[in-house]
Design a protein around this motif. Sequence first.
Motif, mmCIF file in Angstrom:
data_model
loop_
_atom_site.group_PDB
_atom_site.id
_atom_site.type_symbol
_atom_site.label_atom_id
_atom_site.label_comp_id
_atom_site.label_asym_id
_atom_site.label_seq_id
_atom_site.Cartn_x
_atom_site.Cartn_y
_atom_site.Cartn_z
ATOM 1 N N ILE A 216 0.704 -1.352 0.236
ATOM 2 C CA ILE A 216 -0.114 -0.314 0.298
ATOM 3 C C ILE A 216 0.521 1.156 -0.114
ATOM 4 C CG2 ILE A 216 -0.551 0.223 2.292
ATOM 5 C CD1 ILE A 216 -3.182 0.922 2.047
ATOM 6 N N ASP A 217 1.974 1.121 0.599
ATOM 7 C CA ASP A 217 2.540 2.931 0.791
ATOM 8 C C ASP A 217 3.542 2.303 -0.767
ATOM 9 O OD1 ASP A 217 2.565 2.716 3.284
ATOM 10 O OD2 ASP A 217 4.603 1.905 4.108
ATOM 11 N N GLU A 218 3.509 1.949 -1.129
ATOM 12 C CA GLU A 218 4.065 1.999 -2.961
ATOM 13 C C GLU A 218 2.877 2.638 -3.652
ATOM 14 O OE1 GLU A 218 5.966 -1.586 -4.634
ATOM 15 O OE2 GLU A 218 7.708 -1.321 -2.472
ATOM 16 N N VAL A 219 2.043 2.229 -4.093
ATOM 17 C CA VAL A 219 0.896 2.379 -4.508
ATOM 18 C C VAL A 219 -0.054 4.007 -4.414
ATOM 19 C CG1 VAL A 219 -1.509 2.401 -4.978
ATOM 20 C CG2 VAL A 219 0.013 -0.033 -4.562
ATOM 21 N N ARG A 220 -0.059 4.039 -2.986
ATOM 22 C CA ARG A 220 -0.182 5.475 -2.751
ATOM 23 C C ARG A 220 0.752 6.762 -2.384
ATOM 24 N NH1 ARG A 220 -1.825 5.137 3.335
ATOM 25 N NH2 ARG A 220 0.174 5.093 4.958
ATOM 26 N N GLY A 221 2.269 6.169 -3.005
ATOM 27 C CA GLY A 221 3.202 7.083 -2.397
ATOM 28 C C GLY A 221 3.090 7.930 -1.706
ATOM 29 N N ASN A 222 3.644 9.362 -1.972
ATOM 30 C CA ASN A 222 2.466 10.534 -0.972
ATOM 31 C C ASN A 222 1.592 10.807 -0.138
ATOM 32 O OD1 ASN A 222 5.510 10.681 0.233
ATOM 33 N ND2 ASN A 222 6.308 12.164 -2.066
ATOM 34 N N SER A 223 0.438 10.311 -1.196
ATOM 35 C CA SER A 223 -0.889 11.090 -1.583
ATOM 36 C C SER A 223 -1.862 10.096 -1.172
ATOM 37 C CB SER A 223 -1.434 10.949 -3.304
ATOM 38 O OG SER A 223 -0.478 11.100 -4.544
ATOM 39 N N SER A 224 -2.531 10.061 -0.324
ATOM 40 C CA SER A 224 -3.990 9.103 0.213
ATOM 41 C C SER A 224 -3.816 8.437 -0.664
ATOM 42 C CB SER A 224 -5.018 10.164 0.454
ATOM 43 O OG SER A 224 -6.251 10.854 -0.673
ATOM 44 N N LEU A 225 -4.746 6.860 -0.153
ATOM 45 C CA LEU A 225 -5.114 6.026 -1.390
ATOM 46 C C LEU A 225 -7.107 6.712 -1.944
ATOM 47 C CD1 LEU A 225 -5.509 3.086 -1.880
ATOM 48 C CD2 LEU A 225 -6.453 2.480 -0.499
ATOM 49 N N GLU A 226 -7.576 7.225 -1.610
ATOM 50 C CA GLU A 226 -8.530 7.875 -1.879
ATOM 51 C C GLU A 226 -8.129 8.629 -3.461
ATOM 52 O OE1 GLU A 226 -12.343 10.474 -0.740
ATOM 53 O OE2 GLU A 226 -11.033 10.933 0.059
ATOM 54 N N ASP A 227 -7.179 9.423 -3.208
ATOM 55 C CA ASP A 227 -6.273 10.446 -4.530
ATOM 56 C C ASP A 227 -5.896 9.166 -5.430
ATOM 57 O OD1 ASP A 227 -6.900 12.733 -3.127
ATOM 58 O OD2 ASP A 227 -5.310 13.184 -2.382
ATOM 59 N N ILE A 228 -5.098 9.098 -4.827
ATOM 60 C CA ILE A 228 -5.058 7.998 -5.758
ATOM 61 C C ILE A 228 -6.043 6.681 -6.374
ATOM 62 C CG2 ILE A 228 -3.821 5.381 -6.525
ATOM 63 C CD1 ILE A 228 -2.275 8.038 -6.483
ATOM 64 N N PHE A 229 -7.046 6.227 -5.712
ATOM 65 C CA PHE A 229 -8.031 5.645 -6.673
ATOM 66 C C PHE A 229 -8.370 6.253 -7.834
ATOM 67 C CE2 PHE A 229 -12.278 4.215 -6.283
ATOM 68 C CZ PHE A 229 -12.315 3.337 -6.767
ATOM 69 N N LEU A 230 -9.141 7.006 -6.950
ATOM 70 C CA LEU A 230 -9.876 8.785 -8.142
ATOM 71 C C LEU A 230 -8.745 8.751 -9.390
ATOM 72 C CD1 LEU A 230 -11.693 11.129 -5.372
ATOM 73 C CD2 LEU A 230 -12.363 9.250 -6.323
ATOM 74 N N GLU A 231 -7.348 8.951 -8.865
ATOM 75 C CA GLU A 231 -7.152 9.546 -9.845
ATOM 76 C C GLU A 231 -6.739 8.420 -11.203
ATOM 77 O OE1 GLU A 231 -2.141 9.989 -11.187
ATOM 78 O OE2 GLU A 231 -2.926 10.890 -8.972
ATOM 79 N N LEU A 232 -6.543 6.894 -11.058
ATOM 80 C CA LEU A 232 -6.092 5.821 -11.771
ATOM 81 C C LEU A 232 -7.650 5.900 -12.075
ATOM 82 C CD1 LEU A 232 -3.759 3.628 -9.564
ATOM 83 C CD2 LEU A 232 -3.623 4.802 -11.129
ATOM 84 N N THR A 233 -9.048 5.606 -11.075
ATOM 85 C CA THR A 233 -10.215 5.331 -11.772
ATOM 86 C C THR A 233 -10.866 6.699 -13.072
ATOM 87 O OG1 THR A 233 -11.055 5.674 -9.722
ATOM 88 C CG2 THR A 233 -10.091 3.234 -10.195
ATOM 89 N N ASP A 234 -10.479 7.099 -13.014
ATOM 90 C CA ASP A 234 -11.161 8.718 -13.491
ATOM 91 C C ASP A 234 -11.128 8.566 -14.942
ATOM 92 O OD1 ASP A 234 -13.241 10.940 -13.778
ATOM 93 O OD2 ASP A 234 -10.969 11.866 -14.342
ATOM 94 N N ASP A 235 -12.432 8.008 -15.535
ATOM 95 C CA ASP A 235 -12.294 8.030 -16.638
ATOM 96 C C ASP A 235 -11.353 9.045 -17.048
ATOM 97 O OD1 ASP A 235 -14.035 5.709 -16.718
ATOM 98 O OD2 ASP A 235 -15.390 6.894 -17.082
ATOM 99 N N ALA A 236 -11.785 10.287 -17.159
ATOM 100 C CA ALA A 236 -11.293 11.336 -17.855
ATOM 101 C C ALA A 236 -9.625 11.951 -18.116
ATOM 102 C CB ALA A 236 -11.785 12.817 -16.971
#
Length: 242
Positions: A216-236
């Motif tokens: 999880i620390d590698e996936v989220r980096g310095n962001s929150s999991l919510e921010d990473i999830f929204l970034e990766l799954t946002d269609d735009a």
Amino acid sequence: MIEIVDFSKFYGEKKAVDGLDLKIENGDIYGFIGHNGAGKTTTIKAITGIHKIEHGDILIDGVSIKTHPTECKRTMAYIPDSPDLYEYLTARRFINFICDVYGIGANERKERIEKYSALFGMTANLDDKIGTYSHGMKQKAAIIAALCHDPKNIVMDEPFVGLDPKAAHTVKELMREICAQGGCIFFSTHVLEVAEKLCNKIAIIKEGKLIESGPIDEVRGNSSLEDIFLELTDDASNGESL
């Protein structure tokens, strides 16, 4: 250990899961997150032997659930998001039935039923019929039944839905305890804060495809999991039309 190897699943012409590869190792609390319809429940039902596997394979402690389903299920427990239990049974009879299926001895089951019923505040309700239970109480009964055969590999689909805060805290503590003893847990959740605090690894799935996984620390980096999830799954953000 649970290993998903190039797993794909079709419903008619629709590809619900597309070439999924994941390894949930002993000691892992592995979160599986994605939007509704992303393929989480389809994957979970394949792991537990509910869905037939047409492409790829799923291994439980190195054994294929396609070819040796009974052997795989002996070490595994499944807690669904909707506990459809036998409502005409009391919780005690249902839990004892599950213990019978797994061949749990009288002394062991008595100790485990007493332990988990007390932890979830269910002792006084064990002899009530399940049909009289609220959703949360049914969920507790399902969790107690799942844990009473001491599974080493646990698969959960939205396990905290319907649970009161105390019961949810108890589940989290039990998850940590099971994994500390060498078990592994793979669970889906929409509650990203829970995944962020509880999991050591996560996988993000979108439209049946794995788009990110790992510690999880590698996936989220310095962001929150919510921010990473929204970034990766946002269609735009992925160049797709909304």
